[in-house]
Design a protein around this motif. Structure first.
Motif, PDB file in Angstrom:
ATOM      1  N   ARG A 121      -5.586  27.053   0.245  1.00  0.00           N
ATOM      2  CA  ARG A 121      -6.676  27.118  -0.728  1.00  0.00           C
ATOM      3  C   ARG A 121      -6.911  25.780  -1.430  1.00  0.00           C
ATOM      4  O   ARG A 121      -7.930  25.591  -2.089  1.00  0.00           O
ATOM      5  N   ASP A 122      -5.968  24.863  -1.343  1.00  0.00           N
ATOM      6  CA  ASP A 122      -6.118  23.553  -1.969  1.00  0.00           C
ATOM      7  C   ASP A 122      -6.382  22.499  -0.900  1.00  0.00           C
ATOM      8  O   ASP A 122      -6.071  22.688   0.276  1.00  0.00           O
ATOM      9  N   SER A 123      -6.929  21.365  -1.309  1.00  0.00           N
ATOM     10  CA  SER A 123      -7.156  20.299  -0.335  1.00  0.00           C
ATOM     11  C   SER A 123      -6.921  18.906  -0.900  1.00  0.00           C
ATOM     12  O   SER A 123      -6.991  17.928  -0.163  1.00  0.00           O
ATOM     13  N   ILE A 124      -6.640  18.800  -2.189  1.00  0.00           N
ATOM     14  CA  ILE A 124      -6.372  17.492  -2.790  1.00  0.00           C
ATOM     15  C   ILE A 124      -5.225  17.617  -3.786  1.00  0.00           C
ATOM     16  O   ILE A 124      -5.132  18.603  -4.523  1.00  0.00           O
ATOM     17  N   MET A 125      -4.377  16.609  -3.796  1.00  0.00           N
ATOM     18  CA  MET A 125      -3.269  16.578  -4.743  1.00  0.00           C
ATOM     19  C   MET A 125      -3.102  15.145  -5.231  1.00  0.00           C
ATOM     20  O   MET A 125      -3.105  14.199  -4.434  1.00  0.00           O
ATOM     21  N   ASN A 126      -2.982  14.949  -6.530  1.00  0.00           N
ATOM     22  CA  ASN A 126      -2.781  13.627  -7.112  1.00  0.00           C
ATOM     23  C   ASN A 126      -1.318  13.428  -7.484  1.00  0.00           C
ATOM     24  O   ASN A 126      -0.715  14.285  -8.140  1.00  0.00           O
ATOM     25  N   ILE A 127      -0.754  12.304  -7.082  1.00  0.00           N
ATOM     26  CA  ILE A 127       0.631  11.960  -7.401  1.00  0.00           C
ATOM     27  C   ILE A 127       0.613  10.764  -8.345  1.00  0.00           C
ATOM     28  O   ILE A 127       0.180   9.670  -7.971  1.00  0.00           O
ATOM     29  N   ASP A 128       1.058  10.974  -9.560  1.00  0.00           N
ATOM     30  CA  ASP A 128       1.073   9.916 -10.573  1.00  0.00           C
ATOM     31  C   ASP A 128       2.344   9.077 -10.405  1.00  0.00           C
ATOM     32  O   ASP A 128       3.454   9.562 -10.616  1.00  0.00           O
ATOM     33  N   LEU A 129       2.161   7.807 -10.025  1.00  0.00           N
ATOM     34  CA  LEU A 129       3.294   6.903  -9.809  1.00  0.00           C
ATOM     35  C   LEU A 129       3.391   5.833 -10.889  1.00  0.00           C
ATOM     36  O   LEU A 129       4.099   4.837 -10.718  1.00  0.00           O
ATOM     37  N   ALA A 155       0.261   6.609   6.337  1.00  0.00           N
ATOM     38  CA  ALA A 155       1.019   5.604   5.585  1.00  0.00           C
ATOM     39  C   ALA A 155       0.053   4.624   4.947  1.00  0.00           C
ATOM     40  O   ALA A 155      -0.970   4.269   5.544  1.00  0.00           O
ATOM     41  N   GLN A 156       0.363   4.182   3.729  1.00  0.00           N
ATOM     42  CA  GLN A 156      -0.445   3.192   3.026  1.00  0.00           C
ATOM     43  C   GLN A 156       0.481   2.283   2.223  1.00  0.00           C
ATOM     44  O   GLN A 156       1.636   2.624   1.964  1.00  0.00           O
ATOM     45  N   TRP A 157      -0.069   1.126   1.825  1.00  0.00           N
ATOM     46  CA  TRP A 157       0.648   0.214   0.935  1.00  0.00           C
ATOM     47  C   TRP A 157      -0.100   0.086  -0.383  1.00  0.00           C
ATOM     48  O   TRP A 157      -1.340   0.116  -0.409  1.00  0.00           O
ATOM     49  N   MET A 158       0.645  -0.055  -1.452  1.00  0.00           N
ATOM     50  CA  MET A 158       0.081  -0.230  -2.789  1.00  0.00           C
ATOM     51  C   MET A 158       0.677  -1.492  -3.411  1.00  0.00           C
ATOM     52  O   MET A 158       1.897  -1.673  -3.425  1.00  0.00           O
ATOM     53  N   ASN A 190      -3.246   2.752 -13.227  1.00  0.00           N
ATOM     54  CA  ASN A 190      -4.026   3.561 -12.284  1.00  0.00           C
ATOM     55  C   ASN A 190      -3.252   3.786 -10.991  1.00  0.00           C
ATOM     56  O   ASN A 190      -3.834   3.942  -9.926  1.00  0.00           O
ATOM     57  N   ARG A 191      -1.944   3.820 -11.105  1.00  0.00           N
ATOM     58  CA  ARG A 191      -1.103   3.966  -9.916  1.00  0.00           C
ATOM     59  C   ARG A 191      -0.981   5.448  -9.554  1.00  0.00           C
ATOM     60  O   ARG A 191       0.060   6.086  -9.743  1.00  0.00           O
ATOM     61  N   THR A 223      -8.265   2.119  -5.896  1.00  0.00           N
ATOM     62  CA  THR A 223      -9.011   0.879  -5.699  1.00  0.00           C
ATOM     63  C   THR A 223      -9.179   0.618  -4.210  1.00  0.00           C
ATOM     64  O   THR A 223      -8.307   0.955  -3.402  1.00  0.00           O
ATOM     65  N   ALA A 224     -10.290  -0.007  -3.855  1.00  0.00           N
ATOM     66  CA  ALA A 224     -10.592  -0.243  -2.442  1.00  0.00           C
ATOM     67  C   ALA A 224      -9.564  -1.148  -1.778  1.00  0.00           C
ATOM     68  O   ALA A 224      -9.256  -0.995  -0.595  1.00  0.00           O
ATOM     69  N   ASP A 225      -9.020  -2.105  -2.538  1.00  0.00           N
ATOM     70  CA  ASP A 225      -8.058  -3.042  -1.949  1.00  0.00           C
ATOM     71  C   ASP A 225      -6.609  -2.619  -2.167  1.00  0.00           C
ATOM     72  O   ASP A 225      -5.685  -3.346  -1.792  1.00  0.00           O
ATOM     73  N   HIS A 226      -6.398  -1.443  -2.774  1.00  0.00           N
ATOM     74  CA  HIS A 226      -5.060  -0.897  -3.027  1.00  0.00           C
ATOM     75  C   HIS A 226      -4.234  -1.770  -3.974  1.00  0.00           C
ATOM     76  O   HIS A 226      -3.005  -1.690  -3.988  1.00  0.00           O
ATOM     77  N   VAL A 227      -4.912  -2.595  -4.754  1.00  0.00           N
ATOM     78  CA  VAL A 227      -4.241  -3.407  -5.764  1.00  0.00           C
ATOM     79  C   VAL A 227      -4.432  -2.723  -7.115  1.00  0.00           C
ATOM     80  O   VAL A 227      -5.564  -2.534  -7.565  1.00  0.00           O
ATOM     81  N   CYS A 228      -3.334  -2.335  -7.736  1.00  0.00           N
ATOM     82  CA  CYS A 228      -3.380  -1.619  -9.013  1.00  0.00           C
ATOM     83  C   CYS A 228      -2.928  -2.560 -10.121  1.00  0.00           C
ATOM     84  O   CYS A 228      -1.750  -2.934 -10.197  1.00  0.00           O
TER      85      CYS A 228
END
Length: 571
Positions: A225-233, A258-261, A188-189, A179-184
């Motif tokens: 060879r990779d460039s994206i990784m998804n971490i399911d929290l 660093a980011q905040w969720m 969708n975390r 989400t654009a505002d990092h509010v889950c």
């Protein structure tokens, strides 16, 4: 404990399609790590908050988020770094929120007396040429002698980069949220790690909540060879609240982000209990204020009127303790009654810059109130903003603590607006951020039948029992203030007085429409406190989160907030 992790991760193999996500930046091929050892020269800071003599700090985060501030004294930052093959020439790029006395690499001084430019030009940095002769193949050491660890409000602007001029390798890592505002609000975390590396690398991925509780600290191995990784929290961060997420990649060099969720912030647990005697305490204060004649006085300032499309006055009024408080009063030159907004100040700010008011031609009355101790109301009461400061003034005495009078200053300002013929008393709003956010909550509650709308940004003092656990340096500040007076009461007794002035306890009494604008990186007045109040408000309310901003940046949304207030006060 750091551990290898394969759970929660899905990789997406991408080709050149997503290469545009990465641009060469100043952290490309940085030989210096992002985690540094910190050691203090004096034990003064250790006794006030139980700090460790030696610890580590991450340059992705502010000093204060990591429990340090200017009052801790001089310190030494140190780190080791490795050079695989010596190159012809190197540059050291530095930007730090502190004063730097000396920088040494392998015992050789390479720079001295680098100033903190955070308040003058926070994007500026120093470029230092490092001679090849002082570097060596294999392990090297860098030591930085620092003083006056500076305020940032939450967003770290630190840059410590050592790179070879001949090496064109670009490495990068950044984090994004769904989400654009990092509010889950739902399941969708999921944090996405975007990275670019030319070799096998490791990413240290860390998650902790705002109370500094670690949820995950893992090492992830990635390949070119990779460039994206998804971490399911979703499972790990299922508790409503606020989570700090960091990623540090070590390949040929180091880079990080660093980011905040925010997870379901409206469901975050908050304490709705008020201090014993809270109602009587404020009823008594209001009764004392009512017994004091306001003696409103207006002084037209012709020199300012000439610069403005509104008439400009300085207003004086008598407040609690018969103290005179003042403010800048702006009145449209149109006939009839107008909506009005009371602007209340942040800590230490006395509306010294009123250009924004002078240039605003909106058909709206505004009162920029300088509460006691601030701006043009600091002539009699002036404890300053250091030690003990307004916050620490007579902090053991509930009848003398500064905020008892300051909240009444705001109530008196509403009395003034309601007395004015040019003001529509049914269309009065109040707004402020930081301390002003706390004053907004208190005013909207204490004058609940006279306020039609209010807007606040990360408030203070608010939910203080929890804030001192999030912003741990508050504990040190309170203890320093207590020591200033010779420790006349216990620390626990200080907290009991804080309970009486805690603006969270006013929230349930607010009746008007409310806007809250949290800045997720704010480590001065953490969003936990703002939402602790927000979640107790039962009147119509809304919030708009700003995910990449700290306390300083949170004051940049004046136009949006005033537009919201104008709309609400026109309904």
């Amino acid at each position: 404990m750091i551990k290898k992790v394969v759970l929660f991760i899905s990789k997406i193999v991408l080709c050149g399609l997503f290469s545009f996500l990465f641009i060469e930046n100043l952290s490309a091929q940085n030989l210096l790590p992002l985690d540094w050892n910190i050691a203090f020269k004096s034990d003064a800071c250790l006794s006030t908050r139980g700090a460790k003599a030696h610890s580590s700090v991450c340059t992705l985060l502010s000093w204060e988020r990591q429990g340090y501030f200017e009052g801790d004294g001089d310190c030494i930052l140190s780190a080791t770094f490795n050079i695989k093959e010596l190159q012809k020439s190197y540059l050291l790029l530095m930007r730090m929120q502190c004063e730097v006395r000396d920088v040494r690499i392998n015992g050789h001084s390479v720079a001295q007396n680098i100033k903190n430019t955070f308040w003058s030009n926070r994007d500026a940095y120093s470029t230092i040429r490092v001679p090849k002769s002082i570097l060596r193949k294999g392990e090297n050491q860098i030591v930085i002698d620092c003083s006056s660890l500076g305020y940032t409000g939450g967003v770290s602007h630190t840059m410590l980069v050592l790179k070879s001029l001949n090496n064109k390798i670009t490495e990068n890592v950044r984090l994004s949220l769904p989400t654009a505002d990092h509010v889950c609000l739902g399941n969708n975390r999921v944090v996405t790690i975007h990275y670019q590396t030319t070799r096998q690398a490791t990413i240290r991925f860390r998650v902790e909540n705002d109370f500094h509780q670690s949820y995950l600290d893992s090492i992830i191995t990635v390949s070119p060879r990779d460039s994206i990784m998804n971490i399911d929290l979703n499972e790990l961060c299922s508790t409503p609240g606020f989570y700090q997420v960091t990623a540090v990649m070590h390949g040929a060099g180091y880079s990080g982000n660093a980011q905040w969720m925010a997870v379901k912030p409206e469901e975050a647990a908050c304490d709705n209990r008020t201090a014993i005697g809270f109602e009587d305490y404020w009823a008594k204060a209001k009764a004392e204020l009512a017994a004091i004649k306001p003696e409103f006085k207006l002084h037209r300032i012709d020199s300012l009127c000439q610069k403005s499309k509104r008439d400009v006055y300085i207003v004086e009024m008598q407040s609690l303790g018969n103290l005179t408080v003042r403010g800048y009063y702006f009145v449209p030159r149109t006939a009839g009654k107008h909506r009005a907004v009371l602007q209340v100040p942040g800590y230490g700010y006395g509306f010294e810059n009123i250009d924004g008011f002078l240039n605003d031609d909106t058909d709206r009355v505004e009162l920029a109130l300088c509460v006691r101790g601030h701006g043009i109301s600091a002539d009699v009461f002036h404890p300053g903003f250091g030690v003990p400061g307004v916050w620490g003034y007579k902090l053991c005495n509930s009848d003398s603590v500064a905020y008892r009078g300051i909240y009444m200053d705001c109530v008196r300002a509403i009395d003034f607006l309601c007395s004015r013929p040019e003001v529509d008393a049914h269309r009065i709003g109040v707004k402020g951020g930081s301390q002003g956010g706390g004053l907004t909550l208190a005013t909207a509650a204490l004058c609940s039948d006279r306020i039609a709308a209010c807007a606040y940004f990360d408030p203070f003092p608010c939910d203080m029992r929890h804030q001192i656990q999030v912003r741990t340096i508050c504990q040190s500040e309170l203890k320093r203030n207590l020591a200033y007076y010779g420790n006349p009461c216990s620390y626990l007794e200080v907290l009991c007085v804080q309970d009486l002035i805690d603006t969270r306890s006013f929230a349930s009494k607010i009746k008007c429409s409310v806007l809250y604008t949290p800045a997720l990186f704010d480590d001065d007045c953490p969003v936990e406190g703002g939402f602790a109040a927000y979640n107790l408000i039962t009147s119509p309310k809304e919030y708009r989160a700003f995910p990449n901003e700290g306390h300083v940046e949170g004051f940049t949304h004046e136009a949006m907030i005033m537009s919201w207030l104008d709309k609400k006060l026109s309904e």
